[in-house]
Design a protein around this motif. Structure first.
Motif, mmCIF file in Angstrom:
data_model
loop_
_atom_site.group_PDB
_atom_site.id
_atom_site.type_symbol
_atom_site.label_atom_id
_atom_site.label_comp_id
_atom_site.label_asym_id
_atom_site.label_seq_id
_atom_site.Cartn_x
_atom_site.Cartn_y
_atom_site.Cartn_z
ATOM 1 N N ARG A 160 32.428 38.730 -0.503
ATOM 2 C CA ARG A 160 32.198 40.169 -0.401
ATOM 3 C C ARG A 160 32.023 40.556 1.064
ATOM 4 N NH1 ARG A 160 33.014 39.120 -5.005
ATOM 5 N NH2 ARG A 160 32.165 40.101 -6.886
ATOM 6 N N MET A 161 32.127 41.854 1.332
ATOM 7 C CA MET A 161 31.842 42.378 2.665
ATOM 8 C C MET A 161 30.340 42.592 2.762
ATOM 9 S SD MET A 161 34.976 45.112 3.144
ATOM 10 C CE MET A 161 34.363 45.571 4.771
ATOM 11 N N ALA A 162 29.665 41.701 3.483
ATOM 12 C CA ALA A 162 28.213 41.773 3.564
ATOM 13 C C ALA A 162 27.746 42.891 4.482
ATOM 14 C CB ALA A 162 27.637 40.436 4.032
ATOM 15 N N ASN A 163 28.498 43.127 5.543
ATOM 16 C CA ASN A 163 28.066 44.116 6.537
ATOM 17 C C ASN A 163 29.278 44.909 7.024
ATOM 18 O OD1 ASN A 163 26.404 45.550 8.209
ATOM 19 N ND2 ASN A 163 26.218 43.949 9.758
ATOM 20 N N PRO A 164 29.788 45.855 6.219
ATOM 21 C CA PRO A 164 30.968 46.619 6.613
ATOM 22 C C PRO A 164 30.712 47.443 7.866
ATOM 23 C CG PRO A 164 29.936 47.578 4.669
ATOM 24 C CD PRO A 164 29.259 46.278 4.908
ATOM 25 N N SER A 165 31.755 47.626 8.666
ATOM 26 C CA SER A 165 31.610 48.350 9.936
ATOM 27 C C SER A 165 31.309 49.825 9.723
ATOM 28 C CB SER A 165 32.892 48.191 10.760
ATOM 29 O OG SER A 165 34.018 48.668 10.023
ATOM 30 N N ARG A 166 31.816 50.389 8.635
ATOM 31 C CA ARG A 166 31.567 51.798 8.336
ATOM 32 C C ARG A 166 30.946 51.894 6.941
ATOM 33 N NH1 ARG A 166 36.810 55.321 9.442
ATOM 34 N NH2 ARG A 166 35.250 56.942 8.991
ATOM 35 N N PRO A 167 29.622 51.919 6.869
ATOM 36 C CA PRO A 167 28.955 51.974 5.563
ATOM 37 C C PRO A 167 29.332 53.235 4.798
ATOM 38 C CG PRO A 167 27.406 51.439 7.322
ATOM 39 C CD PRO A 167 28.675 51.882 7.984
ATOM 40 N N ASP A 168 29.415 53.086 3.508
ATOM 41 C CA ASP A 168 29.712 54.224 2.642
ATOM 42 C C ASP A 168 28.506 55.164 2.618
ATOM 43 O OD1 ASP A 168 30.222 55.938 0.414
ATOM 44 O OD2 ASP A 168 31.665 54.465 -0.307
ATOM 45 N N PRO A 169 28.709 56.477 2.796
ATOM 46 C CA PRO A 169 27.568 57.416 2.796
ATOM 47 C C PRO A 169 26.752 57.387 1.510
ATOM 48 C CG PRO A 169 29.535 58.470 3.693
ATOM 49 C CD PRO A 169 29.970 57.148 3.154
ATOM 50 N N VAL A 170 27.410 57.124 0.374
ATOM 51 C CA VAL A 170 26.648 57.112 -0.879
ATOM 52 C C VAL A 170 25.687 55.930 -0.913
ATOM 53 C CG1 VAL A 170 28.431 58.324 -2.172
ATOM 54 C CG2 VAL A 170 28.457 55.834 -2.115
ATOM 55 N N PHE A 171 26.042 54.815 -0.258
ATOM 56 C CA PHE A 171 25.116 53.696 -0.168
ATOM 57 C C PHE A 171 23.893 54.084 0.659
ATOM 58 C CE2 PHE A 171 28.927 50.588 -0.530
ATOM 59 C CZ PHE A 171 29.011 50.870 -1.887
ATOM 60 N N GLU A 172 24.121 54.858 1.714
ATOM 61 C CA GLU A 172 23.016 55.276 2.559
ATOM 62 C C GLU A 172 22.062 56.203 1.803
ATOM 63 O OE1 GLU A 172 24.864 57.013 5.940
ATOM 64 O OE2 GLU A 172 25.373 55.081 6.865
ATOM 65 N N VAL A 173 22.609 57.039 0.924
ATOM 66 C CA VAL A 173 21.759 57.905 0.099
ATOM 67 C C VAL A 173 20.882 57.060 -0.823
ATOM 68 C CG1 VAL A 173 21.756 59.661 -1.708
ATOM 69 C CG2 VAL A 173 23.347 59.856 0.205
ATOM 70 N N PHE A 174 21.487 56.061 -1.440
ATOM 71 C CA PHE A 174 20.741 55.164 -2.326
ATOM 72 C C PHE A 174 19.683 54.383 -1.557
ATOM 73 C CE2 PHE A 174 20.374 50.759 -3.788
ATOM 74 C CZ PHE A 174 19.861 50.936 -5.061
ATOM 75 N N ASP A 175 20.084 53.787 -0.438
ATOM 76 C CA ASP A 175 19.148 52.997 0.359
ATOM 77 C C ASP A 175 17.993 53.851 0.867
ATOM 78 O OD1 ASP A 175 20.711 50.768 -0.041
ATOM 79 O OD2 ASP A 175 21.799 50.988 1.855
ATOM 80 N N GLY A 176 18.301 55.101 1.228
ATOM 81 C CA GLY A 176 17.235 55.996 1.694
ATOM 82 C C GLY A 176 16.224 56.301 0.608
ATOM 83 N N ALA A 177 16.698 56.470 -0.624
ATOM 84 C CA ALA A 177 15.773 56.727 -1.735
ATOM 85 C C ALA A 177 14.875 55.523 -1.979
ATOM 86 C CB ALA A 177 16.563 57.083 -2.996
ATOM 87 N N ILE A 178 15.451 54.309 -1.928
ATOM 88 C CA ILE A 178 14.640 53.105 -2.101
ATOM 89 C C ILE A 178 13.673 52.946 -0.938
ATOM 90 C CG2 ILE A 178 14.687 50.607 -2.352
ATOM 91 C CD1 ILE A 178 15.765 52.031 -4.768
ATOM 92 N N ASP A 179 14.131 53.249 0.289
ATOM 93 C CA ASP A 179 13.262 53.156 1.465
ATOM 94 C C ASP A 179 12.032 54.047 1.314
ATOM 95 O OD1 ASP A 179 14.768 51.297 2.834
ATOM 96 O OD2 ASP A 179 15.944 52.794 3.912
ATOM 97 N N ARG A 180 12.226 55.249 0.799
ATOM 98 C CA ARG A 180 11.089 56.166 0.632
ATOM 99 C C ARG A 180 10.107 55.629 -0.405
ATOM 100 N NH1 ARG A 180 15.325 59.789 1.562
ATOM 101 N NH2 ARG A 180 15.813 59.981 -0.650
ATOM 102 N N ASP A 197 25.779 33.124 1.150
ATOM 103 C CA ASP A 197 26.107 32.556 2.452
ATOM 104 C C ASP A 197 25.161 33.119 3.514
ATOM 105 O OD1 ASP A 197 27.113 35.171 3.053
ATOM 106 O OD2 ASP A 197 29.045 34.599 2.207
ATOM 107 N N GLU A 198 25.297 32.598 4.732
ATOM 108 C CA GLU A 198 24.397 33.010 5.808
ATOM 109 C C GLU A 198 24.629 34.460 6.227
ATOM 110 O OE1 GLU A 198 22.794 31.436 10.174
ATOM 111 O OE2 GLU A 198 24.515 30.459 9.192
ATOM 112 N N GLU A 199 25.842 34.940 6.113
ATOM 113 C CA GLU A 199 26.126 36.332 6.461
ATOM 114 C C GLU A 199 25.328 37.290 5.580
ATOM 115 O OE1 GLU A 199 30.006 39.279 7.118
ATOM 116 O OE2 GLU A 199 30.132 37.555 5.758
ATOM 117 N N ARG A 200 25.306 37.002 4.313
ATOM 118 C CA ARG A 200 24.514 37.828 3.391
ATOM 119 C C ARG A 200 23.032 37.678 3.699
ATOM 120 N NH1 ARG A 200 23.765 42.359 0.623
ATOM 121 N NH2 ARG A 200 22.940 42.062 -1.490
ATOM 122 N N LEU A 201 22.602 36.478 4.050
ATOM 123 C CA LEU A 201 21.206 36.252 4.407
ATOM 124 C C LEU A 201 20.810 37.113 5.608
ATOM 125 C CD1 LEU A 201 18.516 34.695 4.164
ATOM 126 C CD2 LEU A 201 19.539 32.922 5.619
#
Length: 287
Positions: free
Chosen positions: A129-149, A169-173
């Motif tokens: 899988r793509m562990a760290n994409p260069s351009r994160p999807d905005p919908v992922f950021e919305v989800f992550d922000g809700a969990i962060d709060r 793998d280590e990249e995901r780690l």
């Protein structure tokens, strides 16, 4: 000890009233009323004047009580049906990750519900899988922000967030270490992980509060869910919670963060194991 509230007492009163004013009660009551009225009309045995209007008033009152009681029973059935499990399918990852913040907001507005999140992100077992994409999807950021709060919440109404990840793998780690580092000071936030290189894809459950369960299907591109089904109801949540605890208490799981802080030693052990396996040309070790 559970505090007895007005709502609890009212529900008990409603149950007792509905049980007492049953069908047989009104049949017997109406039969006796009509019999007394007829006897008094033709024999005057009771010696009560104007008994007929009195009996009509009593019967009207009984009918009114019956109607109110039946209405309450119907409303109780409606409320019970509304609380029962409901299902909704989110067919795309965009719909999944846009829906979760709304579900969290609704759960936050419920003053009686528990504020907890059980997240088993068991993604990545079906391949790279793509562990760290260069351009994160905005919908992922919305989800992550809700969990962060939720993670950053404090005080009596704080959320408690428990997450389980799969680390192939280590990249995901590295990505998870960065995420945990941002949340390392959170009090009610704990993280554990399994280490797997390959295997059959797992369903990923996400429990929010007491009545919301999302079951996600693995995305072939990201460490995310590509689609999900949303189940509302306490029974699905109870079943998913038992499953989550079975994973959480599995002896093969690795602890990355507890309430007291990040376990740096365990992270470094995992990193060393990945690198050793890479040098040997083997798959990463099982937990």
């Amino acid at each position: 000890m559970k505090t007895t509230t007005f709502r609890t007492q009212y529900q008990k009163f409603r149950m007792l009233t509905a049980r007492f004013f049953s069908y047989w009660f009104f049949i017997i009551f109406a039969t006796l009323g009509v019999a007394i009225a007829v006897i008094e009309r033709f024999t005057n045995v009771f010696g009560v004047q104007h008994l007929e209007p009195l009996m009509i008033l009593i019967l009207a009152y009984a009918i009114l009580v019956y109607i109110v009681t039946e209405r309450a029973k119907v409303l109780d059935d409606i409320h019970e049906n509304l609380r029962s499990a409901k299902a909704e399918v989110y067919p795309t990852r965009e719909s999944v990750y846009m829906a979760v913040p709304l579900i969290i907001a609704r759960a936050s507005a419920d003053a009686q519900g528990r504020r907890r999140i059980f997240h088993a992100a068991l993604h990545g077992l079906g391949g790279k899988r793509m562990a760290n994409p260069s351009r994160p999807d905005p919908v992922f950021e919305v989800f992550d922000g809700a969990i962060d709060r939720c993670v950053a919440s404090t005080g009596p109404g704080m959320w408690r967030v428990y997450e389980i990840y799969n680390i192939p793998d280590e990249e995901r780690l590295d990505v998870l270490v960065e995420l945990i580092g941002k949340r390392q000071s959170a009090e009610g936030y704990e993280v554990k992980a399994f280490v797997r290189a390959e295997g059959l894809p797992h369903l990923s459950p996400l429990v929010i509060g007491d009545e919301d369960l999302l079951i996600g299907i693995d995305d072939p591109r990201y460490y995310r869910a590509s689609s999900a089904v949303h189940l509302r109801g306490r029974d699905p949540v109870r079943l998913a919670t038992e499953y989550f605890y079975s994973l959480w208490n599995d002896p093969r799981i690795r602890v990355l963060k507890t309430e007291t802080g990040v376990d740096r030693d365990e992270i470094e052990n995992l990193r060393a194991e990945f690198r050793a396996s890479e040098r040997e040309g083997n798959s990463p070790p099982a937990a």
